[in-house]
Design a protein around this motif. Structure first.
Motif, PDB file in Angstrom:
ATOM      1  N   LEU A   8      -2.089   2.144  -7.839  1.00  9.26           N
ATOM      2  CA  LEU A   8      -1.907   2.713  -6.276  1.00  9.26           C
ATOM      3  C   LEU A   8      -1.451   1.640  -5.392  1.00  9.26           C
ATOM      4  CD1 LEU A   8      -4.973   5.262  -5.914  1.00  9.26           C
ATOM      5  CD2 LEU A   8      -2.544   5.587  -6.552  1.00  9.26           C
ATOM      6  N   GLY A   9      -1.363   0.460  -5.816  1.00  4.53           N
ATOM      7  CA  GLY A   9      -1.038  -0.855  -4.988  1.00  4.53           C
ATOM      8  C   GLY A   9      -2.414  -1.430  -4.195  1.00  4.53           C
ATOM      9  N   LEU A  10      -3.498  -1.148  -4.774  1.00  4.01           N
ATOM     10  CA  LEU A  10      -4.790  -2.034  -4.399  1.00  4.01           C
ATOM     11  C   LEU A  10      -4.759  -3.076  -4.832  1.00  4.01           C
ATOM     12  CD1 LEU A  10      -7.347   1.166  -4.560  1.00  4.01           C
ATOM     13  CD2 LEU A  10      -6.089   0.180  -2.392  1.00  4.01           C
ATOM     14  N   SER A  11      -5.304  -4.086  -4.329  1.00  3.80           N
ATOM     15  CA  SER A  11      -5.675  -5.492  -4.896  1.00  3.80           C
ATOM     16  C   SER A  11      -6.649  -5.491  -5.948  1.00  3.80           C
ATOM     17  CB  SER A  11      -6.219  -6.270  -3.838  1.00  3.80           C
ATOM     18  OG  SER A  11      -7.445  -5.997  -3.114  1.00  3.80           O
ATOM     19  N   GLN A  12      -6.429  -6.473  -6.645  1.00  5.00           N
ATOM     20  CA  GLN A  12      -7.023  -6.570  -8.141  1.00  5.00           C
ATOM     21  C   GLN A  12      -8.715  -6.479  -7.813  1.00  5.00           C
ATOM     22  OE1 GLN A  12      -6.228  -5.957 -11.207  1.00  5.00           O
ATOM     23  NE2 GLN A  12      -8.437  -6.139 -11.934  1.00  5.00           N
ATOM     24  N   LEU A  38      -0.726   2.475   2.642  1.00  2.00           N
ATOM     25  CA  LEU A  38      -0.633   1.016   2.354  1.00  2.00           C
ATOM     26  C   LEU A  38       0.646   0.658   2.876  1.00  2.00           C
ATOM     27  CD1 LEU A  38      -2.182   0.460  -1.167  1.00  2.00           C
ATOM     28  CD2 LEU A  38      -3.022  -0.492   0.974  1.00  2.00           C
ATOM     29  N   GLU A  39       1.547   1.479   2.814  1.00  2.00           N
ATOM     30  CA  GLU A  39       3.035   1.239   3.450  1.00  2.00           C
ATOM     31  C   GLU A  39       3.023   1.309   4.726  1.00  2.00           C
ATOM     32  OE1 GLU A  39       5.668   4.110   1.521  1.00  2.00           O
ATOM     33  OE2 GLU A  39       5.349   3.832  -0.406  1.00  2.00           O
ATOM     34  N   GLY A  40       1.937   1.704   5.488  1.00  2.17           N
ATOM     35  CA  GLY A  40       1.731   1.657   6.913  1.00  2.17           C
ATOM     36  C   GLY A  40       2.408   2.894   7.757  1.00  2.17           C
ATOM     37  N   LYS A  41       2.532   4.067   6.897  1.00  2.00           N
ATOM     38  CA  LYS A  41       2.954   5.361   7.445  1.00  2.00           C
ATOM     39  C   LYS A  41       1.817   6.131   7.986  1.00  2.00           C
ATOM     40  CE  LYS A  41       6.757   6.160   3.857  1.00  2.00           C
ATOM     41  NZ  LYS A  41       7.711   5.887   5.127  1.00  2.00           N
ATOM     42  N   THR A  54     -12.760  10.364   1.881  1.00  2.00           N
ATOM     43  CA  THR A  54     -13.230   9.017   2.498  1.00  2.00           C
ATOM     44  C   THR A  54     -12.744   7.729   1.918  1.00  2.00           C
ATOM     45  OG1 THR A  54     -15.294  10.179   2.995  1.00  2.00           O
ATOM     46  CG2 THR A  54     -15.447   7.606   3.039  1.00  2.00           C
ATOM     47  N   ALA A  55     -12.548   7.766   0.548  1.00  2.00           N
ATOM     48  CA  ALA A  55     -12.099   6.532  -0.372  1.00  2.00           C
ATOM     49  C   ALA A  55     -10.511   6.461   0.234  1.00  2.00           C
ATOM     50  CB  ALA A  55     -12.316   6.640  -1.544  1.00  2.00           C
ATOM     51  N   ALA A  56      -9.607   7.794   0.130  1.00  2.00           N
ATOM     52  CA  ALA A  56      -8.505   7.865   0.362  1.00  2.00           C
ATOM     53  C   ALA A  56      -7.958   7.016   1.660  1.00  2.00           C
ATOM     54  CB  ALA A  56      -7.899   9.264   0.474  1.00  2.00           C
ATOM     55  N   LEU A  59     -10.045   2.834   1.608  1.00  2.00           N
ATOM     56  CA  LEU A  59      -9.625   1.601   0.703  1.00  2.00           C
ATOM     57  C   LEU A  59      -8.242   1.081   1.448  1.00  2.00           C
ATOM     58  CD1 LEU A  59     -10.019   3.272  -2.655  1.00  2.00           C
ATOM     59  CD2 LEU A  59     -11.606   1.337  -1.618  1.00  2.00           C
ATOM     60  N   PRO A  60      -7.209   1.788   1.946  1.00  2.00           N
ATOM     61  CA  PRO A  60      -6.046   1.269   2.511  1.00  2.00           C
ATOM     62  C   PRO A  60      -6.485   0.258   3.710  1.00  2.00           C
ATOM     63  CG  PRO A  60      -5.601   3.244   2.143  1.00  2.00           C
ATOM     64  CD  PRO A  60      -7.071   3.087   1.765  1.00  2.00           C
TER      65      PRO A  60
END
Length: 463
Positions: A8-12, A38-41, A54-56, A59-60
């Protein structure tokens, strides 16, 4: 379909944090939302509570927040203090930097304590509209550097009359920000809000969760007369004997009255609603999770803060007005791989609501007749039998044997045992006579025959 958080593009280090929390696969709302945020939209997510939203959004936000800055960078608005606490706890568990501070602000907690924490520096604030406006008016809450704004459970904000407050708060946040709204439904007022405050948002709709028959057994019991609802509930509780249950009612007054009736009948029950202080709610939840209270009578809005993994039953004392609310209620049982039971009390006037719910969950919910006295007594005898089996293998039994021997000199030992069972049986709440009266045919009121017309005397003697 995305099968891991690493895609999903999250850091390790964030992925490793999620793995330590046993988060293995993203839910549909997480898989679709996290890359976009994460793309800023800007985005609108239409999803029920319990889908992992909530995590959705958390996390970003955590990926972009700067722990080195003491300014508030993310603001999350929730309709209730219970949800604010829940979201704050979730974000706190997701963060991997000790210097990152998350604060929940809400009414019912000392405002001086919240002011003190804000002055020390906080990066993420979760809170309710009223307390946020209070802190803004005092000059203790600065939103000048907020870069992310999340409105959680927007439709509940509307239902509770908070939309004017939401507008006031949004107008104090910099226009150059990223915004996300989450809502189970999309009423016109919320749609207008998205048009006014979001910049070309992407809309994500996750199919509303359905009650899985293999996980949640859904049944209903018939209420023959409106006034009999408390009696039928007591009979159902006797018959089903829930280890733990949330009983949903409409209003705070209903919660208080029903709890008083259940406690008066000897049941382990307590009330949970908006009139309780935060401390009272937290203490009650602690007792409920520890099994010190078996049943909690709650309103929908207050119950959003109740999460018990091993909850065995959900009981709809009153059916909710929408099928979505019904699904949200019953989804509190049958969690973590456990099975659960959802029970609804149905008066003939409620049948149209039940049909709408059945259509929504795509299954038929059987409506059982009102429990009878014989059913209740059979259930009690079965329960007593199980308890006796446990006592016979326990250590305390020996201390009562001398008393049995003493009584056995005067009575037959089987009669002594029967007397002890009668004592135990008679201590159950008295519901049998009420059920007899309820289940008996309603007497037909007979009109008395007209009295014979008496002839008025003429005053003339007969010859």
């Amino acid at each position: 379909m995305t099968h891991s958080f690493s895609q999903l593009g999250l850091s390790q280090h964030r992925v490793e944090c999620l793995e330590a929390l046993d988060f293995k696969e993203p839910t549909p709302i997480q898989a679709q939302t996290i890359p976009l945020l994460l793309e800023g939209k800007d985005m609108v997510g239409q999803a029920q509570t319990g889908t992992g939203k909530t995590a959705a959004f958390a996390l970003p936000i955590l990926e972009r927040v700067d722990p080195a800055s003491g300014a508030i960078q993310a603001l999350i608005l929730t309709p209730t203090r219970e949800l604010a606490v829940q979201v704050r706890q979730a974000i706190h568990s997701f963060k991997s930097d000790r210097d990152l501070r998350v604060l929940a602000i809400y009414g019912g907690q000392a405002i001086d304590r919240q002011i003190s924490q804000l002055r020390r520096g906080v990066q993420v604030v979760v809170g309710t509209p009223g307390r946020m406006l209070d802190l803004l008016s005092r000059g203790e809450l600065s939103l000048a550097q907020v870069q992310w704004f999340v409105l959680d459970e927007a439709d509940e904000m509307l239902n509770m009359g908070f939309i004017p407050d939401v507008r006031k708060i949004l107008k104090q946040i910099p226009k150059e920000r990223q915004t996300a709204f989450f809502s189970a439904t999309m009423p016109p007022e919320i749609y207008k809000l998205t048009k006014q405050f979001l910049n070309d948002p992407v809309t994500i709709t996750v199919e509303q969760p359905k009650a899985a028959p293999s996980r949640i057994n859904q049944i209903a019991y018939k209420i023959p007369r409106v006034w009999a609802r408390p009696t039928v509930l007591q009979a159902v509780l006797e018959l089903e004997n829930p280890a733990s249950a949330i009983i949903f009612v409409r209003t705070r007054r209903d919660a208080a009255n029903l709890t008083q009736q259940l406690q008066g009948a000897g049941y382990s029950a307590d009330e949970y609603h908006g009139d309780l202080s935060q401390g009272q709610r937290e203490r009650l939840l602690g007792r409920f999770r520890q099994g010190q209270i078996r049943w909690v009578v709650a309103t929908d809005i207050a119950a959003r803060g109740i999460h018990v993994d091993d909850l065995t039953h959900v009981i709809n004392y009153d059916l909710p007005d929408s099928p979505e609310s019904y699904v949200h209620r019953i989804g509190r049982t049958g969690r973590a791989g456990n099975e659960g039971t959802a029970i609804s009390l149905i008066h003939p006037l409620d049948l149209w609501k039940l049909r709408g719910i059945e259509k929504h969950v795509n299954q038929t919910i059987p409506v059982l007749p009102t429990p009878t006295r014989s059913q209740i007594e059979a259930q009690r005898i079965e329960q007593l039998t199980e308890e006796i089996h446990g006592i016979l293998t326990g250590e305390r039994l020996a201390s009562f044997l001398p008393l049995v021997s003493q009584l056995g000199e005067e009575y037959d030992t089987s009669a002594v045992a029967a007397a002890a069972l009668q004592m135990a049986f008679d201590r159950y709440p008295a519901v049998g006579e009420k059920l007899d009266a309820l289940n008996s045919p309603k007497p037909v009121k007979k009109t008395p025959p007209p009295s014979p017309i008496k002839r008025r005397s003429s005053g003339v003697a007969s010859s």
